[in-house]
Design a protein around this motif. Sequence first.
Motif, PDB file in Angstrom:
ATOM      1  N   GLU A   1      41.527 -18.971 -45.804  1.00 33.08           N
ATOM      2  CA  GLU A   1      42.743 -18.763 -46.583  1.00 33.08           C
ATOM      3  C   GLU A   1      42.593 -19.357 -47.990  1.00 33.08           C
ATOM      4  OE1 GLU A   1      46.010 -20.336 -44.481  1.00 33.08           O
ATOM      5  OE2 GLU A   1      45.904 -18.874 -42.856  1.00 33.08           O
ATOM      6  N   PRO A   2      41.780 -18.761 -48.825  1.00 30.06           N
ATOM      7  CA  PRO A   2      41.680 -19.265 -50.194  1.00 30.06           C
ATOM      8  C   PRO A   2      42.938 -18.935 -50.984  1.00 30.06           C
ATOM      9  CG  PRO A   2      40.395 -17.261 -49.949  1.00 30.06           C
ATOM     10  CD  PRO A   2      40.922 -17.619 -48.577  1.00 30.06           C
ATOM     11  N   GLY A   3      43.563 -19.966 -51.512  1.00 28.10           N
ATOM     12  CA  GLY A   3      44.753 -19.741 -52.315  1.00 28.10           C
ATOM     13  C   GLY A   3      45.915 -19.200 -51.533  1.00 28.10           C
ATOM     14  N   GLY A   4      45.933 -19.445 -50.204  1.00 32.63           N
ATOM     15  CA  GLY A   4      47.042 -18.975 -49.404  1.00 32.63           C
ATOM     16  C   GLY A   4      46.923 -17.524 -48.999  1.00 32.63           C
ATOM     17  N   VAL A   5      45.835 -16.844 -49.372  1.00 30.87           N
ATOM     18  CA  VAL A   5      45.638 -15.430 -49.017  1.00 30.87           C
ATOM     19  C   VAL A   5      44.635 -15.359 -47.873  1.00 30.87           C
ATOM     20  CG1 VAL A   5      44.961 -13.155 -49.821  1.00 30.87           C
ATOM     21  CG2 VAL A   5      46.120 -14.745 -51.381  1.00 30.87           C
ATOM     22  N   GLY A   6      45.043 -14.795 -46.748  1.00 28.69           N
ATOM     23  CA  GLY A   6      44.173 -14.739 -45.578  1.00 28.69           C
ATOM     24  C   GLY A   6      43.026 -13.763 -45.759  1.00 28.69           C
ATOM     25  N   VAL A   7      41.814 -14.190 -45.391  1.00 27.85           N
ATOM     26  CA  VAL A   7      40.629 -13.342 -45.436  1.00 27.85           C
ATOM     27  C   VAL A   7      39.940 -13.410 -44.086  1.00 27.85           C
ATOM     28  CG1 VAL A   7      38.400 -12.947 -46.521  1.00 27.85           C
ATOM     29  CG2 VAL A   7      40.332 -13.715 -47.906  1.00 27.85           C
ATOM     30  N   SER A   8      39.634 -12.277 -43.501  1.00 33.38           N
ATOM     31  CA  SER A   8      38.997 -12.215 -42.176  1.00 33.38           C
ATOM     32  C   SER A   8      37.591 -11.665 -42.325  1.00 33.38           C
ATOM     33  CB  SER A   8      39.816 -11.323 -41.234  1.00 33.38           C
ATOM     34  OG  SER A   8      39.137 -11.166 -40.012  1.00 33.38           O
ATOM     35  N   LEU A   9      36.615 -12.408 -41.815  1.00 35.40           N
ATOM     36  CA  LEU A   9      35.217 -11.979 -41.863  1.00 35.40           C
ATOM     37  C   LEU A   9      34.743 -11.710 -40.433  1.00 35.40           C
ATOM     38  CD1 LEU A   9      33.795 -14.585 -44.404  1.00 35.40           C
ATOM     39  CD2 LEU A   9      34.648 -12.283 -44.870  1.00 35.40           C
ATOM     40  N   ALA A  10      34.622 -10.456 -40.071  1.00 42.45           N
ATOM     41  CA  ALA A  10      34.168 -10.080 -38.731  1.00 42.45           C
ATOM     42  C   ALA A  10      32.666  -9.849 -38.754  1.00 42.45           C
ATOM     43  CB  ALA A  10      34.884  -8.814 -38.270  1.00 42.45           C
ATOM     44  N   LEU A  11      31.984 -10.303 -37.700  1.00 39.17           N
ATOM     45  CA  LEU A  11      30.530 -10.182 -37.634  1.00 39.17           C
ATOM     46  C   LEU A  11      30.073  -8.918 -36.915  1.00 39.17           C
ATOM     47  CD1 LEU A  11      29.614 -13.847 -36.670  1.00 39.17           C
ATOM     48  CD2 LEU A  11      30.009 -12.852 -38.909  1.00 39.17           C
ATOM     49  N   GLY A  12      30.961  -8.251 -36.212  1.00 34.10           N
ATOM     50  CA  GLY A  12      30.551  -7.107 -35.400  1.00 34.10           C
ATOM     51  C   GLY A  12      29.927  -5.998 -36.206  1.00 34.10           C
ATOM     52  N   ALA A  13      30.548  -5.638 -37.331  1.00 30.91           N
ATOM     53  CA  ALA A  13      30.032  -4.537 -38.139  1.00 30.91           C
ATOM     54  C   ALA A  13      28.639  -4.829 -38.666  1.00 30.91           C
ATOM     55  CB  ALA A  13      30.984  -4.258 -39.300  1.00 30.91           C
ATOM     56  N   ALA A  14      28.372  -6.096 -38.991  1.00 29.03           N
ATOM     57  CA  ALA A  14      27.069  -6.458 -39.539  1.00 29.03           C
ATOM     58  C   ALA A  14      25.967  -6.370 -38.495  1.00 29.03           C
ATOM     59  CB  ALA A  14      27.123  -7.862 -40.125  1.00 29.03           C
ATOM     60  N   LEU A  15      26.292  -6.631 -37.234  1.00 32.41           N
ATOM     61  CA  LEU A  15      25.271  -6.710 -36.195  1.00 32.41           C
ATOM     62  C   LEU A  15      25.268  -5.516 -35.244  1.00 32.41           C
ATOM     63  CD1 LEU A  15      25.652 -10.494 -35.288  1.00 32.41           C
ATOM     64  CD2 LEU A  15      24.017  -9.438 -36.844  1.00 32.41           C
ATOM     65  N   ASP A  16      26.117  -4.529 -35.491  1.00 28.35           N
ATOM     66  CA  ASP A  16      26.187  -3.363 -34.612  1.00 28.35           C
ATOM     67  C   ASP A  16      24.861  -2.610 -34.488  1.00 28.35           C
ATOM     68  OD1 ASP A  16      28.579  -3.373 -33.332  1.00 28.35           O
ATOM     69  OD2 ASP A  16      29.656  -2.277 -34.891  1.00 28.35           O
ATOM     70  N   PRO A  17      24.139  -2.333 -35.588  1.00 26.48           N
ATOM     71  CA  PRO A  17      22.896  -1.552 -35.452  1.00 26.48           C
ATOM     72  C   PRO A  17      21.873  -2.204 -34.539  1.00 26.48           C
ATOM     73  CG  PRO A  17      23.603  -1.652 -37.740  1.00 26.48           C
ATOM     74  CD  PRO A  17      24.466  -2.610 -36.998  1.00 26.48           C
ATOM     75  N   ILE A  18      21.625  -3.496 -34.739  1.00 29.10           N
ATOM     76  CA  ILE A  18      20.624  -4.166 -33.913  1.00 29.10           C
ATOM     77  C   ILE A  18      21.095  -4.306 -32.474  1.00 29.10           C
ATOM     78  CG2 ILE A  18      21.428  -6.504 -34.415  1.00 29.10           C
ATOM     79  CD1 ILE A  18      17.772  -5.363 -34.118  1.00 29.10           C
ATOM     80  N   ASN A  19      22.402  -4.478 -32.282  1.00 24.76           N
ATOM     81  CA  ASN A  19      22.934  -4.588 -30.930  1.00 24.76           C
ATOM     82  C   ASN A  19      22.757  -3.279 -30.166  1.00 24.76           C
ATOM     83  OD1 ASN A  19      24.311  -6.082 -28.863  1.00 24.76           O
ATOM     84  ND2 ASN A  19      26.104  -4.835 -29.276  1.00 24.76           N
ATOM     85  N   ASP A  20      23.001  -2.148 -30.826  1.00 23.27           N
ATOM     86  CA  ASP A  20      22.798  -0.845 -30.190  1.00 23.27           C
ATOM     87  C   ASP A  20      21.335  -0.651 -29.808  1.00 23.27           C
ATOM     88  OD1 ASP A  20      25.465  -0.302 -30.478  1.00 23.27           O
ATOM     89  OD2 ASP A  20      25.220   0.883 -32.316  1.00 23.27           O
ATOM     90  N   LEU A  21      20.426  -1.059 -30.694  1.00 21.97           N
ATOM     91  CA  LEU A  21      19.002  -0.907 -30.396  1.00 21.97           C
ATOM     92  C   LEU A  21      18.590  -1.788 -29.224  1.00 21.97           C
ATOM     93  CD1 LEU A  21      16.363   0.428 -31.193  1.00 21.97           C
ATOM     94  CD2 LEU A  21      15.957  -1.437 -32.803  1.00 21.97           C
ATOM     95  N   ILE A  22      19.129  -3.003 -29.163  1.00 20.53           N
ATOM     96  CA  ILE A  22      18.831  -3.890 -28.046  1.00 20.53           C
ATOM     97  C   ILE A  22      19.334  -3.299 -26.734  1.00 20.53           C
ATOM     98  CG2 ILE A  22      19.457  -6.114 -27.024  1.00 20.53           C
ATOM     99  CD1 ILE A  22      17.255  -6.415 -28.946  1.00 20.53           C
ATOM    100  N   GLU A  23      20.490  -2.658 -26.754  1.00 22.04           N
ATOM    101  CA  GLU A  23      21.002  -2.007 -25.548  1.00 22.04           C
ATOM    102  C   GLU A  23      20.043  -0.921 -25.075  1.00 22.04           C
ATOM    103  OE1 GLU A  23      23.453  -2.527 -23.585  1.00 22.04           O
ATOM    104  OE2 GLU A  23      24.602  -4.051 -24.627  1.00 22.04           O
ATOM    105  N   ARG A  24      19.539  -0.110 -26.003  1.00 17.52           N
ATOM    106  CA  ARG A  24      18.563   0.934 -25.629  1.00 17.52           C
ATOM    107  C   ARG A  24      17.293   0.299 -25.089  1.00 17.52           C
ATOM    108  NH1 ARG A  24      22.763   2.400 -27.181  1.00 17.52           N
ATOM    109  NH2 ARG A  24      23.346   4.338 -28.252  1.00 17.52           N
ATOM    110  N   PHE A  25      16.864  -0.782 -25.729  1.00 16.34           N
ATOM    111  CA  PHE A  25      15.652  -1.457 -25.279  1.00 16.34           C
ATOM    112  C   PHE A  25      15.826  -2.005 -23.862  1.00 16.34           C
ATOM    113  CE2 PHE A  25      13.189  -5.510 -25.127  1.00 16.34           C
ATOM    114  CZ  PHE A  25      11.933  -4.937 -25.108  1.00 16.34           C
ATOM    115  N   SER A  26      17.006  -2.511 -23.551  1.00 14.66           N
ATOM    116  CA  SER A  26      17.268  -3.017 -22.202  1.00 14.66           C
ATOM    117  C   SER A  26      17.143  -1.910 -21.165  1.00 14.66           C
ATOM    118  CB  SER A  26      18.665  -3.651 -22.141  1.00 14.66           C
ATOM    119  OG  SER A  26      18.757  -4.751 -23.019  1.00 14.66           O
ATOM    120  N   TRP A  27      17.639  -0.728 -21.494  1.00 11.95           N
ATOM    121  CA  TRP A  27      17.502   0.394 -20.561  1.00 11.95           C
ATOM    122  C   TRP A  27      16.039   0.783 -20.385  1.00 11.95           C
ATOM    123  CZ3 TRP A  27      20.880   1.914 -17.203  1.00 11.95           C
ATOM    124  CH2 TRP A  27      22.236   1.711 -17.426  1.00 11.95           C
TER     125      TRP A  27
END
Length: 318
Positions: free
Chosen positions: A81-107
């Motif tokens: 909350e810089p300056g009273g303005v809420g900011v949300s930083l989600a990690l899912g979008a950044a790590l989605d590509p590698i996570n999908d590849l890991i899922e395929r690799f697991s199969w």
Amino acid sequence: MASLSKHRKVVMTALLVLVLIGSCFEMPRSYLFENRAFTTVDSVATDYVDQALLRAAASFAMARTFNGVISVFQESTLQLEPGGVGVSLALGAALDPINDLIERFSWVMLVSLTSLGSQKFLIEITPFVSVQIILAMALIVLLLGLWLPLKYRPQLTRSGVVLVVTAVVLRFAVPAMAYINEQVYVTFLQEKHDLSVEVLGRTVADLESQQLDNLLGPTEGGQQEETEGESSQDEKGIWSKTKELVNQTMSQGQRMLEAKNKIELLKKMSLELIDQIVDLIVVFVLNTILLPLIFLWAIMRFGTLLLRLLPLQHEKQI
């Protein structure tokens, strides 16, 4: 000539009966078909498959660990909350590509483990099928070909020889496949596998060591400061409040920048693994699925060509 022909039939019958007894009863079979030469071939092939199973199981476990670490980060959301303005930083979008590849690799790894388990089962069961079933049938057919009327002899003899060759090829096909496959792995795939596993393991350890919570700062402390600020509101002037707000804004902004930088670092670390994961997929698909099937097909094809080379179409009558 007739007596000689009859003598040959008796000798061949005696030999076929002896081999048939050896294939059907445990004690003679242990000397003829389960001696040290045969068991050594099977044990070496089993060792090769066990080594491949260990490699696949270790890579599968590492992939699941990596997937778990990624999932933890994906479920994390940084609220600043810089300056009273809420900011949300989600990690899912950044790590989605590698996570999908890991899922395929697991199969892929699950299929590889299934393939290796099937190969080990085939190594264990082919001696029984080839010796006690197919070879026994072949010997019985050859015996019938010796003593039935002449008009049945060519077809029975050919069928018996085909069954004998099938039994021999089947007996050694899976161990030979395991041996050839292991040599191909050691020669062409081992270096790529070891390098990719090393990089993947190091990256998993680095990801587990990353901490995002320390970028948030103590929440309760902030609330306490806010409460104290409200209680002493009358004592502070406008300049003090402004200075405090500016400092808080700068501190939160710095934390947000650090958090974003760390997210970018995590994203970069994950994306750098794509080549290594793809290499591992190629290694295990070749080593546990495609190459075993190709080698088995080649061995069976060799047995078919061998049957074509045998002079069975123009054999002489006994």
